[in-house]
Design a protein around this motif. Structure first.
Motif, PDB file in Angstrom:
ATOM      1  N   ASP A  27      32.080 115.281  50.150  1.00  0.00           N
ATOM      2  CA  ASP A  27      33.096 114.508  49.949  1.00  0.00           C
ATOM      3  C   ASP A  27      33.929 114.872  48.736  1.00  0.00           C
ATOM      4  O   ASP A  27      34.792 113.985  48.377  1.00  0.00           O
ATOM      5  CB  ASP A  27      32.705 113.059  49.621  1.00  0.00           C
ATOM      6  N   ASP A  28      33.658 115.990  48.113  1.00  0.00           N
ATOM      7  CA  ASP A  28      34.373 116.620  46.877  1.00  0.00           C
ATOM      8  C   ASP A  28      35.626 117.403  47.245  1.00  0.00           C
ATOM      9  O   ASP A  28      35.429 118.410  47.342  1.00  0.00           O
ATOM     10  CB  ASP A  28      33.499 117.399  45.940  1.00  0.00           C
ATOM     11  N   SER A  29      36.644 116.618  47.847  1.00  0.00           N
ATOM     12  CA  SER A  29      37.674 117.210  48.112  1.00  0.00           C
ATOM     13  C   SER A  29      38.911 117.580  47.003  1.00  0.00           C
ATOM     14  O   SER A  29      39.195 116.393  46.345  1.00  0.00           O
ATOM     15  CB  SER A  29      38.563 116.632  49.561  1.00  0.00           C
ATOM     16  N   GLY A  30      39.308 118.758  47.036  1.00  0.00           N
ATOM     17  CA  GLY A  30      40.126 118.996  45.908  1.00  0.00           C
ATOM     18  C   GLY A  30      41.536 118.079  45.796  1.00  0.00           C
ATOM     19  O   GLY A  30      42.072 117.699  44.968  1.00  0.00           O
ATOM     20  N   VAL A  31      42.383 118.023  47.061  1.00  0.00           N
ATOM     21  CA  VAL A  31      43.246 117.581  46.892  1.00  0.00           C
ATOM     22  C   VAL A  31      43.201 116.241  46.746  1.00  0.00           C
ATOM     23  O   VAL A  31      44.189 115.437  46.279  1.00  0.00           O
ATOM     24  CB  VAL A  31      44.094 117.827  48.401  1.00  0.00           C
ATOM     25  N   LEU A  32      42.430 115.424  47.529  1.00  0.00           N
ATOM     26  CA  LEU A  32      42.150 113.953  47.071  1.00  0.00           C
ATOM     27  C   LEU A  32      41.834 113.599  45.738  1.00  0.00           C
ATOM     28  O   LEU A  32      42.409 112.668  45.235  1.00  0.00           O
ATOM     29  CB  LEU A  32      40.907 113.514  48.015  1.00  0.00           C
ATOM     30  N   PHE A  33      41.002 114.472  45.117  1.00  0.00           N
ATOM     31  CA  PHE A  33      40.660 114.185  43.653  1.00  0.00           C
ATOM     32  C   PHE A  33      41.997 114.627  42.740  1.00  0.00           C
ATOM     33  O   PHE A  33      42.178 113.851  41.983  1.00  0.00           O
ATOM     34  CB  PHE A  33      39.516 115.101  43.174  1.00  0.00           C
ATOM     35  N   SER A  34      42.841 115.458  43.112  1.00  0.00           N
ATOM     36  CA  SER A  34      44.061 115.632  42.404  1.00  0.00           C
ATOM     37  C   SER A  34      44.989 114.416  42.413  1.00  0.00           C
ATOM     38  O   SER A  34      45.655 114.191  41.590  1.00  0.00           O
ATOM     39  CB  SER A  34      44.599 117.018  42.811  1.00  0.00           C
ATOM     40  N   ILE A  35      44.846 113.953  43.771  1.00  0.00           N
ATOM     41  CA  ILE A  35      45.868 112.737  44.167  1.00  0.00           C
ATOM     42  C   ILE A  35      45.334 111.541  43.092  1.00  0.00           C
ATOM     43  O   ILE A  35      46.122 110.940  42.495  1.00  0.00           O
ATOM     44  CB  ILE A  35      45.649 112.417  45.448  1.00  0.00           C
ATOM     45  N   LEU A  36      43.865 111.484  42.965  1.00  0.00           N
ATOM     46  CA  LEU A  36      43.335 110.439  42.281  1.00  0.00           C
ATOM     47  C   LEU A  36      43.618 110.654  40.926  1.00  0.00           C
ATOM     48  O   LEU A  36      43.704 109.491  39.908  1.00  0.00           O
ATOM     49  CB  LEU A  36      41.895 110.120  42.718  1.00  0.00           C
ATOM     50  N   ASP A  37      43.926 111.845  40.315  1.00  0.00           N
ATOM     51  CA  ASP A  37      44.101 112.033  38.851  1.00  0.00           C
ATOM     52  C   ASP A  37      45.501 111.844  38.646  1.00  0.00           C
ATOM     53  O   ASP A  37      45.888 111.462  37.418  1.00  0.00           O
ATOM     54  CB  ASP A  37      43.473 113.400  38.636  1.00  0.00           C
ATOM     55  N   PHE A  38      46.488 112.119  39.482  1.00  0.00           N
ATOM     56  CA  PHE A  38      47.730 111.707  39.347  1.00  0.00           C
ATOM     57  C   PHE A  38      48.307 110.324  39.656  1.00  0.00           C
ATOM     58  O   PHE A  38      49.110 110.103  38.896  1.00  0.00           O
ATOM     59  CB  PHE A  38      48.791 113.041  40.398  1.00  0.00           C
ATOM     60  N   ILE A  39      47.976 109.871  40.704  1.00  0.00           N
ATOM     61  CA  ILE A  39      48.350 108.427  40.895  1.00  0.00           C
ATOM     62  C   ILE A  39      48.276 107.537  39.763  1.00  0.00           C
ATOM     63  O   ILE A  39      47.318 107.537  39.020  1.00  0.00           O
ATOM     64  CB  ILE A  39      47.544 108.006  42.127  1.00  0.00           C
TER      65      ILE A  39
END
Length: 165
Positions: free
Chosen positions: A40-52
């Motif tokens: 479940d460690d998806s880079g794009v999702l985590f970058s969204i969560l860091d940015f939002i």
């Protein structure tokens, strides 16, 4: 309020989902190829969560676009809450804000107690001998083949031995 759409490309209908997310008013739609059925460690999702940011909203077509377990979905919701953002799911229509959000969280927490532990060994589908042979011919070693296909090294060795016989 910024609305950010997120799609996993391997999911059926992902092209239609992208168009529908844009039509729903998502300012940005990000897509990615998921790393694997149990990761479940998806880079794009985590970058969204860091940015939002505060007041923003993450929009997904379906709840399973976020993760493969309810515990992981709860983790995403926690990260969104920590940043002051919310989650909106198109089908079925769910939102992490208000009473509906509390209900969604309660249901996910209940379901997560029924799921096997994340570190529990899960039986993977058997790798096809043709996949193993193709990777071997491409110069990939048995240990790396096992890692890529999500099977044990012994499985790779057995299937290679059977192909040679």
């Amino acid at each position: 309020m910024l609305r950010i759409g997120y799609i996993r490309l391997r999911d059926e209908g992902s092209a239609e989902d992208a168009a529908s997310l844009k039509a729903m008013g998502c300012h940005v739609v990000r897509a990615e190829e998921p790393p694997g059925p149990e990761a479940d460690d998806s880079g794009v999702l985590f970058s969204i969560l860091d940015f939002i940011g505060s007041g923003d909203q993450l929009v997904v077509g379906r709840l399973d676009h976020l993760a493969h377990s309810s515990r992981s979905v709860l983790d995403v919701m926690d990260r969104l809450e920590a940043r002051g953002a919310s989650l909106y799911v198109v089908d079925p229509e769910l939102c992490s804000e208000g009473d509906g959000g509390r209900t969604l969280r309660a249901v996910l927490e209940a379901v997560s107690t029924l799921e096997p532990a994340a570190d529990a060994r899960r039986r993977r589908t058997a790798a096809a001998p043709q996949q193993i042979r193709a990777l071997q011919r491409a110069g990939v070693g048995p240990v790396e083949i096992a890692r890529r296909l999500g099977v044990s090294r012994m499985t790779v060795w057995r299937k290679l031995r059977a192909l040679e016989a």
